[in-house]
Design a protein around this motif. Structure first.
Motif, PDB file in Angstrom:
ATOM      1  N   TYR A   1      36.286  37.876  39.002  1.00  0.00           N
ATOM      2  CA  TYR A   1      35.021  37.273  38.836  1.00  0.00           C
ATOM      3  C   TYR A   1      34.605  36.594  37.352  1.00  0.00           C
ATOM      4  O   TYR A   1      33.598  35.283  36.872  1.00  0.00           O
ATOM      5  CB  TYR A   1      33.666  37.999  40.157  1.00  0.00           C
ATOM      6  N   GLY A   2      34.968  37.621  37.053  1.00  0.00           N
ATOM      7  CA  GLY A   2      34.419  37.192  35.751  1.00  0.00           C
ATOM      8  C   GLY A   2      35.076  36.496  34.597  1.00  0.00           C
ATOM      9  O   GLY A   2      34.694  35.804  33.347  1.00  0.00           O
ATOM     10  N   LEU A   3      36.798  36.334  35.215  1.00  0.00           N
ATOM     11  CA  LEU A   3      37.141  35.110  34.818  1.00  0.00           C
ATOM     12  C   LEU A   3      36.759  33.462  34.738  1.00  0.00           C
ATOM     13  O   LEU A   3      36.868  33.114  34.223  1.00  0.00           O
ATOM     14  CB  LEU A   3      38.651  35.276  35.152  1.00  0.00           C
ATOM     15  N   ALA A   4      36.092  33.634  36.032  1.00  0.00           N
ATOM     16  CA  ALA A   4      35.505  32.757  37.036  1.00  0.00           C
ATOM     17  C   ALA A   4      34.575  31.891  35.669  1.00  0.00           C
ATOM     18  O   ALA A   4      34.507  30.707  35.278  1.00  0.00           O
ATOM     19  CB  ALA A   4      35.425  32.475  38.255  1.00  0.00           C
ATOM     20  N   LEU A   5      33.374  32.921  36.027  1.00  0.00           N
ATOM     21  CA  LEU A   5      32.199  32.708  35.156  1.00  0.00           C
ATOM     22  C   LEU A   5      32.411  32.750  33.694  1.00  0.00           C
ATOM     23  O   LEU A   5      31.945  31.331  32.875  1.00  0.00           O
ATOM     24  CB  LEU A   5      31.148  34.063  35.226  1.00  0.00           C
TER      25      LEU A   5
ATOM     26  N   LEU B   1      39.633  39.745  29.372  1.00  0.00           N
ATOM     27  CA  LEU B   1      39.554  39.610  31.027  1.00  0.00           C
ATOM     28  C   LEU B   1      41.218  39.941  31.014  1.00  0.00           C
ATOM     29  O   LEU B   1      41.748  39.720  32.047  1.00  0.00           O
ATOM     30  CB  LEU B   1      38.899  39.012  32.239  1.00  0.00           C
ATOM     31  N   LEU B   2      41.567  38.276  30.456  1.00  0.00           N
ATOM     32  CA  LEU B   2      43.004  37.942  30.638  1.00  0.00           C
ATOM     33  C   LEU B   2      43.991  38.565  30.687  1.00  0.00           C
ATOM     34  O   LEU B   2      45.149  39.505  31.072  1.00  0.00           O
ATOM     35  CB  LEU B   2      43.123  36.912  30.096  1.00  0.00           C
ATOM     36  N   ILE B   3      44.341  39.554  29.378  1.00  0.00           N
ATOM     37  CA  ILE B   3      44.872  39.692  28.723  1.00  0.00           C
ATOM     38  C   ILE B   3      44.443  42.019  29.089  1.00  0.00           C
ATOM     39  O   ILE B   3      45.836  42.745  28.809  1.00  0.00           O
ATOM     40  CB  ILE B   3      45.239  40.412  27.377  1.00  0.00           C
TER      41      ILE B   3
END
Length: 198
Positions: free
Chosen positions: A125-129, A188-190
């Protein structure tokens, strides 16, 4: 700054700034310094990933499980900064600023809650936003830098091309927002969930 367009607002906000003791330029310089450090960090991570993958993996392991907390810190600062400019200095957010707020403000809330709950499930959800916010911010930066590309989608009384501040002579509000979204997305990605996380 855009001469003639923002001078009236700056005179008006200068009086407000005297009352609370901090000017919009001072806040922009502080946030611009933070954005500069963020860019240095992002560049350093890319260089590390390419030049020394094992060291990048070590760095990634050292912050395992901290992605939501790191992202939350950035999102909260970005949220407070944007609110200070609009509510404290009365700079009206343009249409593209509102779209970025729609992405950033929930990030400040959900990532903070996830950090306290140690909930890795917030990651998609965080990556999408953050990803949507990054794309919107990128476009806002393009039309701010090249105003002729604006096809008239913004309110002519509050155009998206106004540069209300230029922290350190460079950092406009959209540029700082872009770095903030990039930092949240990268955090968030790493991030690697801790071993005990599901």
């Amino acid at each position: 700054m855009v001469p003639g367009v923002t001078d009236g607002f700056r005179n008006h906000t200068g009086r407000l700034s005297d009352r609370h003791g901090v000017s919009s330029d001072q806040v922009a310089d502080v946030l611009g310094t933070a954005a500069s450090a963020g860019v240095a960090l992002l560049v350093g991570l890319v260089v590390l990933r390419i030049a020394a993958p094992s060291r990048f993996a070590d760095a990634q392991t050292s912050v395992s499980g901290s992605g939501p907390a790191l992202g939350a810190m950035v999102a909260v600062v970005a949220t407070l900064g944007s609110l200070w400019f609009s509510e404290g200095e009365h700079f009206p957010p343009c249409e593209w600023c509102w779209y970025q707020r729609i992405a950033m403000y929930p990030l400040a809330l959900i990532l903070t809650v996830a950090a306290f709950r140690r909930d890795p499930g917030v990651r998609p959800y965080g990556l999408a936003l953050a990803g949507v916010g990054l794309l919107v911010s990128a476009w806002h930066n393009v039309i701010e830098t090249f105003p002729d590309l604006d096809a008239g989608s913004c309110d002519p009384t509050n155009p998206c091309t106004i540069r209300w501040v230029e922290g350190l002579g460079f950092w406009t509000i959209p540029r700082m927002a872009f770095v903030a979204f990039a930092l949240v997305f990268t955090a968030l990605l790493i991030d690697r969930p801790l071993p005990e996380d599901p």
